[in-house]
Write a protein that holds these residues in place. Sequence first.
Motif, PDB file in Angstrom:
ATOM      1  N   LEU A  60      11.642  12.308 -71.657  1.00 29.08           N
ATOM      2  CA  LEU A  60      11.082  10.943 -71.650  1.00 29.08           C
ATOM      3  C   LEU A  60      10.574  10.778 -70.036  1.00 29.08           C
ATOM      4  O   LEU A  60      11.484  10.911 -69.009  1.00 29.08           O
ATOM      5  N   SER A  61       9.487  10.021 -69.991  1.00 21.46           N
ATOM      6  CA  SER A  61       9.051   9.610 -68.637  1.00 21.46           C
ATOM      7  C   SER A  61       9.838   8.531 -68.080  1.00 21.46           C
ATOM      8  O   SER A  61      10.467   7.867 -68.841  1.00 21.46           O
ATOM      9  N   GLU A  62       9.825   8.146 -66.779  1.00 22.99           N
ATOM     10  CA  GLU A  62      10.490   6.995 -66.093  1.00 22.99           C
ATOM     11  C   GLU A  62      10.099   5.754 -66.814  1.00 22.99           C
ATOM     12  O   GLU A  62      10.586   4.784 -67.340  1.00 22.99           O
ATOM     13  N   ARG A  63       8.801   5.660 -67.074  1.00 20.86           N
ATOM     14  CA  ARG A  63       8.356   4.436 -67.720  1.00 20.86           C
ATOM     15  C   ARG A  63       8.737   4.044 -69.115  1.00 20.86           C
ATOM     16  O   ARG A  63       9.156   3.158 -69.359  1.00 20.86           O
ATOM     17  N   VAL A  64       8.776   5.413 -69.799  1.00 19.69           N
ATOM     18  CA  VAL A  64       9.133   5.069 -71.411  1.00 19.69           C
ATOM     19  C   VAL A  64      10.691   4.570 -71.114  1.00 19.69           C
ATOM     20  O   VAL A  64      11.042   3.956 -71.725  1.00 19.69           O
ATOM     21  N   ARG A  65      11.405   5.542 -70.294  1.00 20.74           N
ATOM     22  CA  ARG A  65      12.906   5.208 -70.160  1.00 20.74           C
ATOM     23  C   ARG A  65      13.023   3.528 -70.068  1.00 20.74           C
ATOM     24  O   ARG A  65      13.869   3.071 -70.617  1.00 20.74           O
ATOM     25  N   GLN A  66      12.308   2.813 -68.910  1.00 15.69           N
ATOM     26  CA  GLN A  66      12.528   1.693 -68.634  1.00 15.69           C
ATOM     27  C   GLN A  66      12.108   0.776 -69.727  1.00 15.69           C
ATOM     28  O   GLN A  66      12.703  -0.249 -69.823  1.00 15.69           O
ATOM     29  N   VAL A  67      11.089   1.242 -70.608  1.00 18.38           N
ATOM     30  CA  VAL A  67      10.792   0.476 -71.711  1.00 18.38           C
ATOM     31  C   VAL A  67      11.934   0.330 -72.684  1.00 18.38           C
ATOM     32  O   VAL A  67      12.438  -0.841 -73.163  1.00 18.38           O
ATOM     33  N   VAL A  68      12.643   1.406 -72.980  1.00 16.66           N
ATOM     34  CA  VAL A  68      13.528   1.572 -73.686  1.00 16.66           C
ATOM     35  C   VAL A  68      14.905   0.565 -73.489  1.00 16.66           C
ATOM     36  O   VAL A  68      15.465  -0.199 -73.943  1.00 16.66           O
ATOM     37  N   ALA A 104      18.820  -5.791 -63.434  1.00 16.49           N
ATOM     38  CA  ALA A 104      19.221  -4.420 -62.910  1.00 16.49           C
ATOM     39  C   ALA A 104      17.626  -3.830 -63.281  1.00 16.49           C
ATOM     40  O   ALA A 104      16.815  -3.381 -62.314  1.00 16.49           O
ATOM     41  N   HIS A 105      17.286  -3.851 -64.336  1.00 21.98           N
ATOM     42  CA  HIS A 105      16.145  -2.867 -64.655  1.00 21.98           C
ATOM     43  C   HIS A 105      14.807  -3.579 -64.754  1.00 21.98           C
ATOM     44  O   HIS A 105      13.952  -2.826 -64.882  1.00 21.98           O
ATOM     45  N   ALA A 106      14.820  -4.664 -64.431  1.00 19.88           N
ATOM     46  CA  ALA A 106      13.503  -5.419 -63.999  1.00 19.88           C
ATOM     47  C   ALA A 106      13.015  -4.869 -62.896  1.00 19.88           C
ATOM     48  O   ALA A 106      12.086  -4.604 -62.422  1.00 19.88           O
ATOM     49  N   ALA A 107      14.357  -4.556 -61.930  1.00 22.58           N
ATOM     50  CA  ALA A 107      13.760  -4.162 -60.463  1.00 22.58           C
ATOM     51  C   ALA A 107      13.584  -2.549 -60.771  1.00 22.58           C
ATOM     52  O   ALA A 107      12.448  -2.017 -60.045  1.00 22.58           O
ATOM     53  N   VAL A 108      13.999  -1.885 -61.517  1.00 17.97           N
ATOM     54  CA  VAL A 108      13.813  -0.467 -61.795  1.00 17.97           C
ATOM     55  C   VAL A 108      12.444  -0.355 -62.314  1.00 17.97           C
ATOM     56  O   VAL A 108      11.616   0.525 -61.978  1.00 17.97           O
ATOM     57  N   GLY A 109      12.177  -1.210 -63.543  1.00 20.66           N
ATOM     58  CA  GLY A 109      10.871  -1.098 -63.955  1.00 20.66           C
ATOM     59  C   GLY A 109       9.872  -1.287 -63.094  1.00 20.66           C
ATOM     60  O   GLY A 109       8.758  -0.778 -63.203  1.00 20.66           O
ATOM     61  N   ALA A 110      10.059  -2.267 -62.130  1.00 18.00           N
ATOM     62  CA  ALA A 110       8.970  -2.693 -61.244  1.00 18.00           C
ATOM     63  C   ALA A 110       8.672  -1.273 -60.273  1.00 18.00           C
ATOM     64  O   ALA A 110       7.665  -1.023 -59.857  1.00 18.00           O
ATOM     65  N   GLN A 111       9.735  -0.752 -59.853  1.00 21.36           N
ATOM     66  CA  GLN A 111       9.785   0.532 -59.242  1.00 21.36           C
ATOM     67  C   GLN A 111       8.795   1.665 -59.760  1.00 21.36           C
ATOM     68  O   GLN A 111       8.399   2.645 -59.139  1.00 21.36           O
ATOM     69  N   ALA A 112       9.224   1.603 -61.357  1.00 19.82           N
ATOM     70  CA  ALA A 112       8.618   2.590 -62.121  1.00 19.82           C
ATOM     71  C   ALA A 112       7.112   2.398 -62.115  1.00 19.82           C
ATOM     72  O   ALA A 112       6.242   3.278 -62.782  1.00 19.82           O
ATOM     73  N   GLY A 113       6.541   1.122 -61.754  1.00 24.24           N
ATOM     74  CA  GLY A 113       4.993   0.981 -61.587  1.00 24.24           C
ATOM     75  C   GLY A 113       4.865  -0.027 -62.602  1.00 24.24           C
ATOM     76  O   GLY A 113       3.231  -0.331 -62.596  1.00 24.24           O
ATOM     77  N   PHE A 114       5.584  -0.972 -63.399  1.00 21.86           N
ATOM     78  CA  PHE A 114       4.943  -1.798 -64.129  1.00 21.86           C
ATOM     79  C   PHE A 114       4.759  -2.821 -63.354  1.00 21.86           C
ATOM     80  O   PHE A 114       5.688  -3.353 -62.504  1.00 21.86           O
ATOM     81  N   ASP A 115       3.852  -3.949 -63.722  1.00 23.23           N
ATOM     82  CA  ASP A 115       3.436  -5.145 -62.895  1.00 23.23           C
ATOM     83  C   ASP A 115       4.444  -6.334 -63.389  1.00 23.23           C
ATOM     84  O   ASP A 115       5.313  -6.091 -64.488  1.00 23.23           O
ATOM     85  N   ALA A 116       4.477  -7.503 -62.653  1.00 28.16           N
ATOM     86  CA  ALA A 116       5.263  -8.456 -63.024  1.00 28.16           C
ATOM     87  C   ALA A 116       5.216  -9.106 -64.238  1.00 28.16           C
ATOM     88  O   ALA A 116       6.331  -9.386 -65.098  1.00 28.16           O
ATOM     89  N   ALA A 117       4.054  -9.084 -64.915  1.00 26.15           N
ATOM     90  CA  ALA A 117       3.917  -9.517 -66.306  1.00 26.15           C
ATOM     91  C   ALA A 117       4.296  -8.643 -67.345  1.00 26.15           C
ATOM     92  O   ALA A 117       4.926  -9.255 -68.432  1.00 26.15           O
ATOM     93  N   THR A 118       4.218  -7.399 -67.215  1.00 22.54           N
ATOM     94  CA  THR A 118       4.644  -6.517 -68.099  1.00 22.54           C
ATOM     95  C   THR A 118       6.492  -6.359 -67.842  1.00 22.54           C
ATOM     96  O   THR A 118       6.859  -6.335 -69.297  1.00 22.54           O
ATOM     97  N   VAL A 119       6.867  -6.412 -66.904  1.00 23.47           N
ATOM     98  CA  VAL A 119       8.422  -6.667 -66.749  1.00 23.47           C
ATOM     99  C   VAL A 119       8.952  -7.772 -67.334  1.00 23.47           C
ATOM    100  O   VAL A 119       9.870  -7.872 -68.067  1.00 23.47           O
ATOM    101  N   GLY A 120       8.163  -9.160 -66.996  1.00 22.17           N
ATOM    102  CA  GLY A 120       8.476 -10.257 -67.516  1.00 22.17           C
ATOM    103  C   GLY A 120       8.486 -10.408 -69.022  1.00 22.17           C
ATOM    104  O   GLY A 120       9.315 -10.924 -69.724  1.00 22.17           O
ATOM    105  N   ALA A 121       7.469  -9.804 -69.750  1.00 22.08           N
ATOM    106  CA  ALA A 121       7.386  -9.830 -71.129  1.00 22.08           C
ATOM    107  C   ALA A 121       8.493  -9.140 -71.686  1.00 22.08           C
ATOM    108  O   ALA A 121       9.275  -9.468 -72.652  1.00 22.08           O
ATOM    109  N   LEU A 122       8.883  -7.677 -71.245  1.00 26.52           N
ATOM    110  CA  LEU A 122       9.985  -7.020 -71.643  1.00 26.52           C
ATOM    111  C   LEU A 122      11.365  -7.805 -71.498  1.00 26.52           C
ATOM    112  O   LEU A 122      12.139  -7.756 -72.256  1.00 26.52           O
TER     113      LEU A 122
END
Length: 192
Positions: free
Chosen positions: A76-84, A100-118
Amino acid sequence: MGGRLPLLAPDALDADQQKLYDALTAKMVPWANQSGFRADTADGRVIGPFNAMLRSPRISQALLALTNAEGEFTALSERVRQVVILTVGALWRADYELYAHAAVGAQAGFDAATVGALVAGEKPAALSAAESLAYDLTHRLTAQHQIPADLYGQAVATFGEKGVVDLIYLAGHYMIISGLLNTFAVPAPAPS
């Protein structure tokens, strides 16, 4: 920040706990710091799931081996991993995991709105097709515990059989982590 469990002092650990503590502080704590979240206190006590893990160090060593193997051998890609991970954390409402994983998700390239929704337990519109499918599969597995044939077929077509197995291992791993965090009411650190 240990929730229902007092934080263990590094100088009060038995031999098995010390071995686990050394492994955590050699790999997980530096990774957390590089990822933008805290996994220890200023005096060296581990927080998050790691404090609870010290209570059962031998089984926790095996869990840490799974963590390392998943990170090294996943399809799995890092972005898919963070979605999971964020999907599981949101369904479990595991505050520290989401922190913790909001920070990791942002580092994986997700914008704040995407992380916030997840983090809010919502499916973001900005996910790629694979990320969207990972969300659907993880959400269905975690919330309903069954995967319908059409979703399974899409998952195998997208991730392959190995990728589907890897996704289930990852989701299950974070269900364990979320279970530790929620059972012991481990909070996210206060914003600094």
